[in-house]
Design a protein around this motif. Structure first.
Motif, short mmCIF file in Angstrom:
data_model
loop_
_atom_site.label_atom_id
_atom_site.label_comp_id
_atom_site.label_asym_id
_atom_site.label_seq_id
_atom_site.Cartn_x
_atom_site.Cartn_y
_atom_site.Cartn_z
N UNK A 2 46.09 31.02 39.17
CA UNK A 2 45.78 32.08 38.24
C UNK A 2 45.84 33.41 38.95
N UNK A 3 46.31 34.45 38.22
CA UNK A 3 46.39 35.77 38.82
C UNK A 3 45.21 36.64 38.47
N UNK A 4 44.33 36.19 37.60
CA UNK A 4 43.18 37.02 37.25
C UNK A 4 42.10 36.87 38.30
N UNK A 5 41.46 38.01 38.64
CA UNK A 5 40.41 37.96 39.66
C UNK A 5 39.25 37.11 39.18
N UNK A 6 38.99 37.08 37.89
CA UNK A 6 37.90 36.27 37.37
C UNK A 6 38.17 34.79 37.58
N UNK A 7 39.43 34.37 37.35
CA UNK A 7 39.78 32.96 37.55
C UNK A 7 39.71 32.60 39.02
N UNK A 8 40.19 33.53 39.88
CA UNK A 8 40.15 33.26 41.31
C UNK A 8 38.73 33.08 41.78
N UNK A 9 37.83 33.98 41.34
CA UNK A 9 36.44 33.90 41.73
C UNK A 9 35.81 32.62 41.24
N UNK A 10 36.12 32.26 40.00
CA UNK A 10 35.57 31.03 39.44
C UNK A 10 36.02 29.81 40.19
N UNK A 11 37.33 29.77 40.51
CA UNK A 11 37.85 28.63 41.25
C UNK A 11 37.22 28.54 42.63
N UNK A 12 37.02 29.70 43.28
CA UNK A 12 36.44 29.70 44.61
C UNK A 12 35.01 29.22 44.58
N UNK A 13 34.25 29.69 43.57
CA UNK A 13 32.86 29.25 43.47
C UNK A 13 32.78 27.76 43.25
N UNK A 14 33.72 27.24 42.42
CA UNK A 14 33.74 25.80 42.18
C UNK A 14 34.07 25.04 43.45
N UNK A 15 35.06 25.57 44.22
CA UNK A 15 35.44 24.92 45.47
C UNK A 15 34.30 24.91 46.45
N UNK A 16 33.61 26.06 46.61
CA UNK A 16 32.53 26.14 47.56
C UNK A 16 31.38 25.22 47.16
N UNK A 17 31.12 25.11 45.85
CA UNK A 17 30.07 24.19 45.40
C UNK A 17 30.44 22.76 45.73
N UNK A 18 31.75 22.44 45.58
CA UNK A 18 32.21 21.10 45.91
C UNK A 18 32.03 20.82 47.39
N UNK A 19 32.35 21.83 48.24
CA UNK A 19 32.20 21.65 49.68
C UNK A 19 30.76 21.38 50.03
N UNK A 20 29.82 22.07 49.34
CA UNK A 20 28.41 21.91 49.67
C UNK A 20 27.88 20.55 49.26
N UNK A 21 28.44 19.95 48.19
CA UNK A 21 27.84 18.75 47.62
C UNK A 21 28.63 17.48 47.91
N UNK A 22 29.84 17.59 48.41
CA UNK A 22 30.68 16.42 48.60
C UNK A 22 30.97 16.21 50.08
N UNK A 23 30.78 14.99 50.54
CA UNK A 23 31.14 14.65 51.92
C UNK A 23 32.65 14.67 52.05
N UNK A 24 33.17 15.57 52.86
CA UNK A 24 34.61 15.78 52.92
C UNK A 24 35.19 15.28 54.23
N UNK A 25 34.37 14.68 55.06
CA UNK A 25 34.86 14.28 56.36
C UNK A 25 35.96 13.25 56.27
#
Length: 266
Positions: A2-25
């Protein structure tokens, strides 16, 4: 993307939440592996399984093959014999999944600390505003929020190592491979970096292989400690109460420390 800053921010927040809650090792495995360069094997017959999310420390005398083992897991060196796998698939070369952190900070001297931390995000194709925000967030986490626009030569060695750690983790690797990253630091700065590493790794789920010559560092950081010597992996031992500063005088920890020092001929 997405090229919208709102979509980028939303996707990033979702990604960071996933990193915090999901074991990614990721699982890293060596089977009957001979490691080194053609005609110059450094370690033979290595069987090692590093579990997802584990911190494995590696100790041994100088020249025993610690860095060779790390570079094999990074995909920089192919095994001379045997197998090297990630999650059951052969390691065929370097990958963004596996970040390397060296004793020398390896920051690009012409880029600010923020621009250095942005680099893996740019390689991944993140939008400029997104990678800037993430870089600033990681620099703040390692205590460099106010130094983000400084060039590397303008900050201390400990601060450069903090920036290198932020850069390694900003790309959300599944494994972080660390080659004596705190070896050049004074004792107080080194202890602070150990605590910082534990803090910033919390919630990432990343697998860590940490090479060190310092036995106390190995026993503080590691869930397990691997011992190298005489061209072989001689033992892998569970560490009692890892990452607990109050465990230094724990009888089980002291016994393991004596065993490790004995194995190293100290």
């Amino acid at each position: 993307m997405s090229t919208s800053s709102e979509a980028v921010t939303g996707n990033s927040a979702s990604t960071e939440a996933s990193v915090r809650t999901t074991a990614r090792g990721t699982r890293l495995t060596l089977r009957a592996a001979t490691l080194g360069r053609p005609g110059a094997p450094a370690v033979t017959g290595v069987d090692l399984d590093v579990a997802p999310g584990e911190i494995l420390t590696v100790v041994g005398p100088s020249g025993c093959g610690k860095s060779t083992l790390l570079r094999t897991l990074a995909g920089l060196l192919a095994p001379l014999d045997g197998e090297a796998d990630q999650d059951g698939r052969p390691l065929t070369g370097p990958s963004a999944d596996r970040a390397l952190v060296f004793q020398e900070d390896a920051l690009l001297p012409w880029r600010t600390l923020r621009a250095n931390v942005e680099l893996p995000l740019a390689i991944q194709g993140s939008a400029r505003t997104d990678r800037r925000r993430q870089a600033e967030s990681w620099l703040a986490r390692v205590g460099l929020g106010e130094q983000s626009r400084q060039l590397p030569h303008r900050v201390s060695g400990g601060q450069r190592q903090r920036a290198q750690l932020a850069r390694a983790l900003a790309g959300r690797p599944r494994a972080v491979l660390m080659d004596e990253p705190f070896g050049a630091l004074d004792a107080q700065t080194r202890a602070g970096m150990q605590d910082l590493l534990v803090e910033v790794l919390h919630g990432t789920g990343a697998t860590v292989v940490f090479v060190t010559h310092d036995v106390d560092e190995a026993l503080f950081l590691g869930d397990r400690v691997a011992l190298l010597g005489n061209g072989r992996l001689t033992a892998v031992r569970e560490v009692p109460r890892p990452r607990d500063r109050t465990a230094r005088d724990d009888p089980a920890r002291l016994a393991l420390r004596r065993d490790v020092l004995s194995s190293l001929g100290s």
